[in-house]
Design an enzyme around this catalytic site. Structure first.
Site: not given
Length: 411
Positions: A10, A106-107
């Protein structure tokens, strides 16, 4: 069967971190990404940890944030920059294994089970974290666990730059005392329904009567109960999001149908099938389409792109039926279909802005529980739900996920 080792990567305050990496003069400063910083309108999309230390948070209205912290630096979003950083991040992850599943910009999840035969999981996680920082100048937190749910939960436990191990044997002490609203996959409406049956903590959900949960909450309730017990069998699937552009079904009618009531029942049945498939894959989508074929073999597709996402049968059926009634001229039909497209993980949509919808509806952050939060804080009038009818093919490129998909398909 040996336990899996799953990482959840993350990226910390991703948009703000990318901006600070691009312009080192911004490091250590309170910055926020907002839709219309010049006019101080809209909401905060994300902000740096320096801003968060002063009480600034995602979804805060820009004018309120500036009143709270006058020195807050507001920046417009640079989506090309964020896409490039995201692509570079996932390329680093794939140098370790192909078992990488992006779930948002973003993860992502990484199955490192095979790597742990020769290296310790903590060593691998530390190396990944340090490489992302050294090569991209981007911080991240990593959760390590035997399944996706626990890995996702673990990555939230220490930010920024945290590495957290969460084992099943630890969940009673670490998770069960928490309120259900703190559990991934539970929003305000679900928490309210659980409260109505006297389930207010994760522990109470884990130990709740299975029959009662199924009766009141359906299959989703049973799945949440399993998660509360640390059970999650979903594999890390590198192709799951990329291959799932849409979820749909259709049926060929036994006769040329003109009866409106009968057609409404059929649309309900098709919507139920689509909802069940979305539920099984834990997806939600923003575009609902209908397909019809007339008795003289004329094929038509009509679609609507919503400012929020759908996955429940009632929402799919209502939208599909409204589309149908708007465009049906009473002609006899021999095929009808329902499709939900522009889909992505429900978890990802809950926590990550859709870039397309942010650009188009900057005041309506399109994540599943946001509308309720904003309305409870600022009143019902703060939001309006808009739609856009289009007659073109419903598989048009309208989101980051599709841009990202195209990047990978061209490889």
């Amino acid at each position: 069967m040996a336990s899996r080792v799953i990482f959840h990567i993350d990226m910390n305050s991703f948009y703000a971190s990318v901006e600070q990496s691009h312009n080192p003069e911004l490091k250590g400063k309170a910055i926020a990404i907002a839709g219309n910083p010049k006019e101080r309108k809209g909401i905060i999309v994300t902000c740096s940890y320096e801003a968060r230390a002063h009480g600034i948070y995602t979804t805060m209205q820009v004018h309120e944030a500036k009143r709270k912290l006058p020195e807050l630096l507001l920046l417009p979003p640079n989506f090309e920059r964020y896409r490039a950083a995201s692509k570079a991040m996932f390329e680093i992850l794939r140098t370790y294994t192909d078992m990488v599943e992006p779930v948002s910009i973003d993860e992502g999840y990484v199955d490192v089970t095979s790597l742990t035969e020769t290296r310790h999981a903590l060593e691998i996680a530390d190396e990944i974290q340090q490489r992302l920082l050294a090569e991209l100048d981007l911080p991240c937190s990593i959760g390590i666990a035997p399944n996706k749910f626990l890995a996702k939960t673990a990555s939230d436990m220490k930010k920024p730059m945290g590495i957290t191990v969460l084992r099943k044997r630890s969940i009673q002490a670490l998770l069960w005392p928490k309120s259900v609203i703190e559990m991934h996959g539970i929003g305000e409406s679900t928490a309210a329904r659980l409260k109505s049956i006297k389930v207010e903590t994760i522990g109470e959900l884990a130990t709740a009567n299975e029959g009662l949960i199924k009766e009141k909450m359906g299959k989703n309730g049973l799945r949440l109960r399993e998660r509360a017990n640390g059970i999650d069998d979903r594999p890390v699937d590198p192709d799951s999001i990329y291959d799932t552009k849409s979820v749909g079904t259709s049926t060929t009618l036994p006769i040329d149908e003109t009866d409106e009531l009968r057609l409404k029942v059929l649309f309900r049945q098709l919507s139920e099938k689509v909802a069940n498939r979305l539920e099984a894959k834990e997806l939600a989508g923003s575009t609902v389409s209908i397909q019809t074929r007339s008795s003289d073999w004329k094929n038509r597709t009509r679609s609507v792109t919503l400012s929020n996402t759908v996955w429940k049968v009632e929402d799919i059926q209502r939208t599909a039926w409204q589309l149908f009634i708007k465009h049906w001229n009473g002609e006899a039909l021999r095929l009808i279909g329902v499709t939900v497209s522009n889909v992505a993980s429900k978890e990802a949509m809950t926590e990550q802005l859709s870039i397309f919808n942010f650009q188009e509806h900057v005041k309506e952050e399109p994540i599943l529980d946001l509308m309720a939060k904003l309305e409870s804080r600022f009143g019902k009038s703060v939001l309006t739900r808009g739609t856009k009818i289009k007659k073109t093919n419903y598989d048009s490129k309208t989101s980051f996920s599709k841009d990202f998909l195209d990047d990978h398909e061209r490889k």
